[in-house]
Write a protein that holds these residues in place. Structure first.
Motif, PDB file in Angstrom:
ATOM      1  N   UNK A 281     -90.975  -8.946  79.669  1.00  0.00           N
ATOM      2  CA  UNK A 281     -89.726  -8.400  80.224  1.00  0.00           C
ATOM      3  C   UNK A 281     -88.885  -7.809  79.082  1.00  0.00           C
ATOM      4  N   UNK A 282     -88.433  -6.617  79.234  1.00  0.00           N
ATOM      5  CA  UNK A 282     -87.621  -6.053  78.156  1.00  0.00           C
ATOM      6  C   UNK A 282     -86.172  -6.526  78.304  1.00  0.00           C
ATOM      7  N   UNK A 283     -85.456  -6.434  77.231  1.00  0.00           N
ATOM      8  CA  UNK A 283     -84.109  -6.998  77.221  1.00  0.00           C
ATOM      9  C   UNK A 283     -83.104  -6.063  77.879  1.00  0.00           C
ATOM     10  N   UNK A 284     -82.143  -6.672  78.502  1.00  0.00           N
ATOM     11  CA  UNK A 284     -81.097  -5.890  79.158  1.00  0.00           C
ATOM     12  C   UNK A 284     -79.849  -5.919  78.292  1.00  0.00           C
ATOM     13  N   UNK A 285     -79.932  -5.292  77.114  1.00  0.00           N
ATOM     14  CA  UNK A 285     -78.826  -5.351  76.167  1.00  0.00           C
ATOM     15  C   UNK A 285     -77.552  -4.767  76.768  1.00  0.00           C
ATOM     16  N   UNK A 286     -77.718  -3.766  77.617  1.00  0.00           N
ATOM     17  CA  UNK A 286     -76.556  -3.064  78.146  1.00  0.00           C
ATOM     18  C   UNK A 286     -75.619  -4.007  78.887  1.00  0.00           C
ATOM     19  N   UNK A 287     -76.206  -5.017  79.524  1.00  0.00           N
ATOM     20  CA  UNK A 287     -75.374  -5.937  80.302  1.00  0.00           C
ATOM     21  C   UNK A 287     -75.258  -7.300  79.633  1.00  0.00           C
ATOM     22  N   UNK A 288     -75.683  -7.372  78.374  1.00  0.00           N
ATOM     23  CA  UNK A 288     -75.689  -8.662  77.672  1.00  0.00           C
ATOM     24  C   UNK A 288     -74.260  -9.128  77.408  1.00  0.00           C
ATOM     25  N   UNK A 289     -73.932 -10.348  77.823  1.00  0.00           N
ATOM     26  CA  UNK A 289     -72.553 -10.808  77.662  1.00  0.00           C
ATOM     27  C   UNK A 289     -72.151 -11.052  76.202  1.00  0.00           C
ATOM     28  N   UNK A 290     -73.118 -11.214  75.310  1.00  0.00           N
ATOM     29  CA  UNK A 290     -72.750 -11.463  73.911  1.00  0.00           C
ATOM     30  C   UNK A 290     -73.082 -10.232  73.051  1.00  0.00           C
ATOM     31  N   UNK A 291     -73.216  -9.099  73.726  1.00  0.00           N
ATOM     32  CA  UNK A 291     -73.671  -7.891  73.040  1.00  0.00           C
ATOM     33  C   UNK A 291     -72.871  -7.569  71.784  1.00  0.00           C
ATOM     34  N   UNK A 292     -71.552  -7.786  71.828  1.00  0.00           N
ATOM     35  CA  UNK A 292     -70.786  -7.384  70.643  1.00  0.00           C
ATOM     36  C   UNK A 292     -70.313  -8.557  69.784  1.00  0.00           C
ATOM     37  N   UNK A 293     -70.917  -9.727  70.013  1.00  0.00           N
ATOM     38  CA  UNK A 293     -70.610 -10.855  69.125  1.00  0.00           C
ATOM     39  C   UNK A 293     -71.858 -11.356  68.415  1.00  0.00           C
ATOM     40  N   UNK A 294     -73.019 -11.105  68.994  1.00  0.00           N
ATOM     41  CA  UNK A 294     -74.259 -11.631  68.413  1.00  0.00           C
ATOM     42  C   UNK A 294     -74.642 -10.859  67.153  1.00  0.00           C
ATOM     43  N   UNK A 295     -75.658 -11.353  66.474  1.00  0.00           N
ATOM     44  CA  UNK A 295     -76.089 -10.721  65.223  1.00  0.00           C
ATOM     45  C   UNK A 295     -76.470  -9.262  65.445  1.00  0.00           C
ATOM     46  N   UNK A 296     -77.090  -8.985  66.586  1.00  0.00           N
ATOM     47  CA  UNK A 296     -77.571  -7.627  66.824  1.00  0.00           C
ATOM     48  C   UNK A 296     -76.438  -6.636  67.025  1.00  0.00           C
ATOM     49  N   UNK A 297     -75.201  -7.120  67.094  1.00  0.00           N
ATOM     50  CA  UNK A 297     -74.063  -6.225  67.288  1.00  0.00           C
ATOM     51  C   UNK A 297     -73.871  -5.288  66.101  1.00  0.00           C
ATOM     52  N   UNK A 298     -74.446  -5.623  64.958  1.00  0.00           N
ATOM     53  CA  UNK A 298     -74.268  -4.744  63.806  1.00  0.00           C
ATOM     54  C   UNK A 298     -75.154  -3.503  63.898  1.00  0.00           C
ATOM     55  N   UNK A 299     -76.086  -3.519  64.845  1.00  0.00           N
ATOM     56  CA  UNK A 299     -76.980  -2.369  64.988  1.00  0.00           C
ATOM     57  C   UNK A 299     -76.366  -1.321  65.908  1.00  0.00           C
ATOM     58  N   UNK A 300     -76.747  -0.079  65.706  1.00  0.00           N
ATOM     59  CA  UNK A 300     -76.294   0.937  66.659  1.00  0.00           C
ATOM     60  C   UNK A 300     -77.248   0.909  67.860  1.00  0.00           C
ATOM     61  N   UNK A 301     -76.944   1.716  68.853  1.00  0.00           N
ATOM     62  CA  UNK A 301     -77.651   1.589  70.118  1.00  0.00           C
ATOM     63  C   UNK A 301     -79.156   1.821  69.976  1.00  0.00           C
ATOM     64  N   UNK A 302     -79.505   2.841  69.207  1.00  0.00           N
ATOM     65  CA  UNK A 302     -80.920   3.169  69.039  1.00  0.00           C
ATOM     66  C   UNK A 302     -81.660   2.026  68.336  1.00  0.00           C
ATOM     67  N   UNK A 303     -81.049   1.523  67.285  1.00  0.00           N
ATOM     68  CA  UNK A 303     -81.674   0.428  66.530  1.00  0.00           C
ATOM     69  C   UNK A 303     -81.828  -0.804  67.408  1.00  0.00           C
ATOM     70  N   UNK A 304     -80.789  -1.074  68.167  1.00  0.00           N
ATOM     71  CA  UNK A 304     -80.803  -2.254  69.022  1.00  0.00           C
ATOM     72  C   UNK A 304     -81.919  -2.154  70.059  1.00  0.00           C
TER      73      UNK A 304
END
Lengths: 226, 226
Positions: free
Chosen positions: A1-24
């Motif tokens: 299952x691929x990740x649903x980053x767009x609706x992820x509730x911790x999208x802008x607090x988690x470690x991956x928040x430092x990545x831009x959309x393409x990288x993420x």
DNA sequence: CGGTAATTTGATCGGATTCAAGTTATGTGG
DNA sequence: CCACATAACTTGAATCCGATCAAATTACCG
């Protein structure tokens, strides 16, 4: 299952928040989500295949078991937190869900690759590791030589802060994510002592217990200062 | 004073070992060596100018002081170890020399720059931060609910391992880098309990005390297992 | 060799554990 | 939906380990 980053509730607090959309999105292809039931184990000590994960919702505990089989809680993980022992030959600690939880899991090698490709991710993880270190040391000073009352009070306040949306002010009313037994394991006390201490706090008017897990902070000033 | 990396005793164990010669020389220009006397403070809690350092020789302690002024030792740093709270607004813990020590100091911004320029350095630091985290958690489980005997035994064995050249086998004869008072502060015990426990270990034939600081491991098997 | 600080030793005390019931939640099948 | 079974939690009494208070001894440094 691929990740649903767009609706992820911790999208802008988690470690991956430092990545831009393409990288993420690139990173997301290497991960998958997993839902954990209460008490379910995410990582087991002794396994040799390194993996790591970001907690999306729920709560985790990181534990070790001593020679007599007594469990010790070393750390709690809250949403947006990162767990994983990526270096070293094997996993040293168990990671278990305290309640129903949702995590975003990556294999160790895949994540190491991502760190290589996106150095910012490595820096973000370094920052997080340092924060985990501070948290661990805080727990260390709390359980070091403080009385049972101070330990329980410290845990209540810490959990109230975690339960709150705003990072500074504690929640006035919240549910403990831990059972008495888990609280005791975290604080280096026994179940009975934790229970008695809560009773004393309630009689003093500092808190009110609501069911097994509910806590209302009536007058935090009555709790012994850490 | 510029750094003498060429003759540095921890050259190939410290974080900077991941750099090649040219990179290391470049980094060296941003740092300076400093010699610390026993008890001298390297970093003070509360300061806002971040700095970091690699320990070249000697030993350091990372401590916090609670509301009653009691000191708590959170971590020991051995040669090649790295200390520094690079992120966050101010320093949270004191870093003090346990004995005469030599460190290689960098300003926070300078080191952050180096991490940006050499991502491998960031990864090395991440690995180190995770190891520090494990060490902190080990101390946490040691001081959590173990008896005084187990705590002191654990500390002795841990210090014997640190004193040894080979990373696995403990040194048979070594000097404690800590006073009784510091040992007590690290283990969450009192001076008297530490002293009594050592006496018991000696009477049991597990160790032999040699002066105030000297310890000889006669029969480690007689020490309570961690 | 003396002086000081660190360590050891002793006696007592107190807080947390342990052992042992009781009581309240929680959840399950009838 | 309720009675019951089970687990989680609370409460009580006795015990024990480490803390505290106090003093003696030892190591170390000038």
């Amino acid at each position: 299952m691929s990740l649903a980053c767009a609706t992820c509730p911790v999208r802008d607090r988690a470690a991956c928040a430092v990545l831009d959309e393409a990288e993420r999105d690139e990173l997301a292809r290497a991960g998958r989500t997993r839902r954990l039931a209460k008490g379910e184990t995410l990582f087991s000590a002794g396994l040799s295949d390194a993996a790591c994960a970001t907690l999306v919702s729920g709560a985790l505990k990181i534990t070790s078991t001593d020679s007599e089989g007594r469990e010790r809680i070393l750390s709690l993980v809250h949403p947006s937190g990162f767990v994983g022992e990526m270096f070293g030959p094997y996993v040293q600690h168990d990671v278990v869900a305290l309640g129903e939880s949702e995590v975003c899991v990556f294999s160790g090698p895949a994540f190491e690759l991502a760190i290589e490709r996106y150095p910012r991710l490595g820096t973000a993880l370094l920052r997080r590791a340092q924060e985990d270190l501070y948290a661990s040391r805080e727990l260390l000073s709390l359980t070091g030589n403080a009385s049972a009352e101070r330990r329980v009070a410290g845990a209540i306040l810490s959990l109230a802060r975690s339960a709150s949306d705003s990072p500074c002010h504690p929640a006035r009313r919240f549910d403990l994510p831990l059972s008495r037994s888990e609280l005791a394991d975290m604080l280096g006390l026994t179940i009975e002592t934790v229970s008695r201490t809560l009773t004393r706090f309630e009689r003093a008017g500092a808190i009110r217990r609501d069911g097994k897990r509910g806590i209302e902070l009536l007058d935090p000033a009555l709790l012994p200062n850490t």
